[in-house]
Motif scaffolding. Sequence first.
Motif, PDB file in Angstrom:
ATOM      1  N   LYS A   1     -46.698  -2.531  36.869  1.00 30.09           N
ATOM      2  CA  LYS A   1     -47.848  -3.304  37.350  1.00 30.09           C
ATOM      3  C   LYS A   1     -49.095  -3.062  36.499  1.00 30.09           C
ATOM      4  N   GLY A   2     -49.108  -1.967  35.738  1.00 31.21           N
ATOM      5  CA  GLY A   2     -50.299  -1.614  34.984  1.00 31.21           C
ATOM      6  C   GLY A   2     -51.436  -1.169  35.880  1.00 31.21           C
ATOM      7  N   ASP A   3     -51.113  -0.479  36.967  1.00 28.63           N
ATOM      8  CA  ASP A   3     -52.123  -0.060  37.952  1.00 28.63           C
ATOM      9  C   ASP A   3     -52.782   1.237  37.476  1.00 28.63           C
ATOM     10  N   GLU A   4     -53.820   1.086  36.682  1.00 31.19           N
ATOM     11  CA  GLU A   4     -54.473   2.250  36.078  1.00 31.19           C
ATOM     12  C   GLU A   4     -55.124   3.144  37.120  1.00 31.19           C
TER      13      GLU A   4
ATOM     14  N   GLU B   1     -56.676  -1.518  26.935  1.00 28.08           N
ATOM     15  CA  GLU B   1     -57.026  -2.060  28.250  1.00 28.08           C
ATOM     16  C   GLU B   1     -55.936  -3.014  28.744  1.00 28.08           C
ATOM     17  N   GLY B   2     -55.654  -2.926  30.026  1.00 27.92           N
ATOM     18  CA  GLY B   2     -54.698  -3.844  30.628  1.00 27.92           C
ATOM     19  C   GLY B   2     -53.252  -3.566  30.281  1.00 27.92           C
ATOM     20  N   ALA B   3     -52.972  -2.371  29.795  1.00 24.45           N
ATOM     21  CA  ALA B   3     -51.600  -2.045  29.382  1.00 24.45           C
ATOM     22  C   ALA B   3     -50.644  -2.044  30.578  1.00 24.45           C
TER      23      ALA B   3
ATOM     24  N   ASN C   1     -33.182  17.274  39.924  1.00 23.88           N
ATOM     25  CA  ASN C   1     -34.440  16.605  40.166  1.00 23.88           C
ATOM     26  C   ASN C   1     -35.345  16.472  38.944  1.00 23.88           C
ATOM     27  N   LEU C   2     -34.813  16.742  37.762  1.00 24.17           N
ATOM     28  CA  LEU C   2     -35.616  16.630  36.547  1.00 24.17           C
ATOM     29  C   LEU C   2     -35.473  15.217  35.988  1.00 24.17           C
ATOM     30  N   SER C   3     -36.514  14.406  36.173  1.00 24.63           N
ATOM     31  CA  SER C   3     -36.451  13.024  35.677  1.00 24.63           C
ATOM     32  C   SER C   3     -36.632  12.998  34.173  1.00 24.63           C
ATOM     33  N   MET C   4     -35.765  12.239  33.509  1.00 21.91           N
ATOM     34  CA  MET C   4     -35.796  12.090  32.060  1.00 21.91           C
ATOM     35  C   MET C   4     -36.282  10.695  31.670  1.00 21.91           C
ATOM     36  N   ALA C   5     -37.062  10.067  32.526  1.00 25.33           N
ATOM     37  CA  ALA C   5     -37.523   8.704  32.279  1.00 25.33           C
ATOM     38  C   ALA C   5     -38.371   8.616  31.016  1.00 25.33           C
ATOM     39  N   ALA C   6     -38.271   7.481  30.353  1.00 23.05           N
ATOM     40  CA  ALA C   6     -39.067   7.186  29.159  1.00 23.05           C
ATOM     41  C   ALA C   6     -39.621   5.779  29.295  1.00 23.05           C
ATOM     42  N   TYR C   7     -40.827   5.569  28.767  1.00 27.00           N
ATOM     43  CA  TYR C   7     -41.509   4.287  28.908  1.00 27.00           C
ATOM     44  C   TYR C   7     -42.136   3.863  27.590  1.00 27.00           C
ATOM     45  N   THR C   8     -42.243   2.547  27.425  1.00 27.40           N
ATOM     46  CA  THR C   8     -43.009   1.997  26.321  1.00 27.40           C
ATOM     47  C   THR C   8     -44.189   1.226  26.919  1.00 27.40           C
ATOM     48  N   PHE C   9     -45.318   1.226  26.207  1.00 24.91           N
ATOM     49  CA  PHE C   9     -46.543   0.593  26.705  1.00 24.91           C
ATOM     50  C   PHE C   9     -47.066  -0.373  25.657  1.00 24.91           C
ATOM     51  N   ASP C  10     -47.450  -1.546  26.133  1.00 28.32           N
ATOM     52  CA  ASP C  10     -48.135  -2.489  25.247  1.00 28.32           C
ATOM     53  C   ASP C  10     -48.900  -3.491  26.089  1.00 28.32           C
TER      54      ASP C  10
END
Length: 254
Positions: free
Chosen positions: A192-195, A230-232, A245-254
């Motif tokens: 959602k990009g909820d900063e 802004e607005g990422a 319980n160790l999350s290995m999540a990865a994300y890309t932002f643009d």
Amino acid sequence: MSMPSIFVSHGAPTLILTDAPARTFLAGLGQQIPRPTAIVAVSAHWDTDVPAVSLVRRPDTIHDFYGFPEALYKLRYDAPGAPALAEKVAKLTGAAHDHHRGLDHGAWVPAMLAWPEADIPIFQLSVQPALGPAHHIALGRKLASLREEGVLVMGSGSAIHNLRALVRNEDASEPEPWAQAFDDWMADTLEKGDELALADYRASAPFAREAHPTDEHLLPLHVAYGAAGEGARGRALHRSFTLGNLSMAAYTFD
């Protein structure tokens, strides 16, 4: 070329020696994103009172851990540093200069998996756990212009990091409901990009205290988010759990 910023969960140092979904993901990361001209690594394992940047020309491989297999201590990641770019980052952020810091495992483990040729310049920018998430989003935003130069801002920490909640010797065990709830909240919030929620995750996210007793392993995510401008918005590149319980999540932002 406008480079996205990314966040990766680096897990235990032994990830590089382990057959796990997160290792497979990181080994293919170099093919999922454009080739960077250089990498600014923001690791949870370099914390300072004020931002600092490493200007080392040939960063050492720091084995900042104890009691692991001998094979791990023999690994070296011999990528060059980028002193001129590090100086630019220092000017953009007001960071102090460090002429000695090499690459800790939060930087070299994912880099070695993703770019094993070690031919992309890489250096580190520190986190400041006492200053909180909003500070780190703002810190990342000061790096946003680097995207147009093909520079990758890579935050490296852990999407969930509670060592007391790990299920030792059971890599395939399912996460507890609280861990899944926090991980799902993070994925949804980033999409959602909820900063505002991200900056105030301790009040906004379910089970935030259980997921992160301290902030340092999530702050690299805030820097990577900020570096997208802004607005990422974020998009999950990988989601899995290890040691329960160790999350290995990865994300890309643009």
